[in-house]
Design an enzyme around this catalytic site. Structure first.
Site, PDB file in Angstrom:
ATOM      1  CG  ASP A  68      -1.836  -1.319   1.241  1.00 54.14           C
ATOM      2  OD1 ASP A  68      -2.013  -1.753   0.182  1.00 54.14           O
ATOM      3  OD2 ASP A  68      -3.250  -1.137   1.893  1.00 54.14           O
ATOM      4  CB  SER A  74      11.087   2.592   4.413  1.00 51.69           C
ATOM      5  OG  SER A  74      11.938   3.299   3.927  1.00 51.69           O
ATOM      6  CG  HIS A 125       2.017  -8.870   0.625  1.00 53.13           C
ATOM      7  ND1 HIS A 125       1.242  -9.921   1.181  1.00 53.13           N
ATOM      8  CD2 HIS A 125       2.193  -7.713   2.170  1.00 53.13           C
ATOM      9  CE1 HIS A 125       1.093  -9.650   2.257  1.00 53.13           C
ATOM     10  NE2 HIS A 125       0.783  -8.573   2.435  1.00 53.13           N
TER      11      HIS A 125
END
Length: 282
Positions: free
Chosen positions: A88, A245, A144
């Site tokens: 995200d 980050s 992911h």
């Protein structure tokens, strides 16, 4: 140069990040409740999609920050050739790698060789493509796999811990090639690819699905580790940022066609399609 950028050069970056690591793992209930609720209010965190929506149930702030989501909260694009968004966040930059150089911001770039800490490994990506996703404090902080792949090597590269917020990215030369980072080399069915987990100011750690904690300790020298696997499926969790980050995906020449709408500042979610995978040119 803006005052904030100048200050970022002067701050004791690693000491501040170590302090944040301790503070975000303090289990004193009033403290951790204060931090969690402050972030929820300030950034509008959607707790309804969290696997554990009760903030009181988290042992400390870091457990909340790296929270899991409910099953199905991030459906994966079903196309077999989809390049999936790994996290995200917002697109910082995305596009073609030109003559081995990656766009950081308007008027600023850096080399693939610098980013990977390895000129030989960089040769596969000098005419490839990249996607840079910035994770803000409001985002889901697990990273992911953009496609299925087998882990070949990790490279922990020491460096600075500049902020990776948009103002710093626009103002600090070669920021992503200077910050401490974990480079993960994979081999997929359609060719090689790289995932780069970039450290940043106040980011108190990076952990992976195969190692409980990689950063810290903060390194003084490049550390390489060869792996015989694991094999990770598309969309599988591969790492976590303990505070926000940036993650950068590198693909070789012919590895993928990126979607045209991947423009800077576009909001993205883990599992959505970023482009279409091809068989990479060797």
């Amino acid at each position: 140069m803006k005052a904030g950028v100048v200050l970022s050069h002067l701050l004791p970056q690693h000491a501040l990040s170590a302090l944040v690591r301790a503070a975000t793992r303090w289990r004193w209930r009033p403290w951790k409740h204060f931090l969690i609720r402050r972030v929820v209010r300030a950034y509008g965190v959607d707790l309804d999609e969290a696997a554990q929506p009760d903030v009181a149930a988290y042992a400390h702030f870091d457990a909340f920050f790296t929270r899991a989501l409910k099953p199905g909260a991030r459906p994966l694009d079903p196309a077999a050739d989809a390049l999936l968004c790994p996290a995200d966040g917002r697109i910082s930059q995305a596009g073609a790698i030109a003559a081995g150089r990656i766009v950081q911001a308007k008027g600023r770039d850096y080399s693939v060789a610098e980013l990977l800490g390895d000129p030989d490994a960089a040769r596969r990506y000098v005419a490839g493509s990249f996607v840079n996703v910035y994770l803000s404090p409001r985002d889901y902080h697990r990273v992911h796999m953009p496609c299925a792949g087998r882990l070949l090597e990790t490279v922990h590269i020491p460096g600075r811990l500049f902020s990776v917020a948009p103002a710093a990215v626009a103002g600090v030369d070669r920021l992503f090639a200077r910050n401490e980072r974990l480079v993960c080399h994979f081999e997929g069915a359609r060719g090689p690819f790289v995932m780069v987990m970039v450290g940043a100011l106040l980011v108190s750690g990076i952990s992976t699905a195969w190692d409980a904690c990689v950063v810290p300790p903060y390194a003084r020298h490049i550390r390489r580790r060869r792996h015989a696997g694991p094999q990770l499926a598309a969309g599988a969790e591969m790492a976590q940022f303990h505070m926000g980050s940036t993650v950068i995906v590198l693909l070789p020449e012919g590895g993928a066609t990126l979607d045209a709408e991947l423009r800077p500042e576009r909001t993205v979610r883990m599992g959505q399609r970023l482009g279409r995978l091809h068989v990479a040119i060797e």
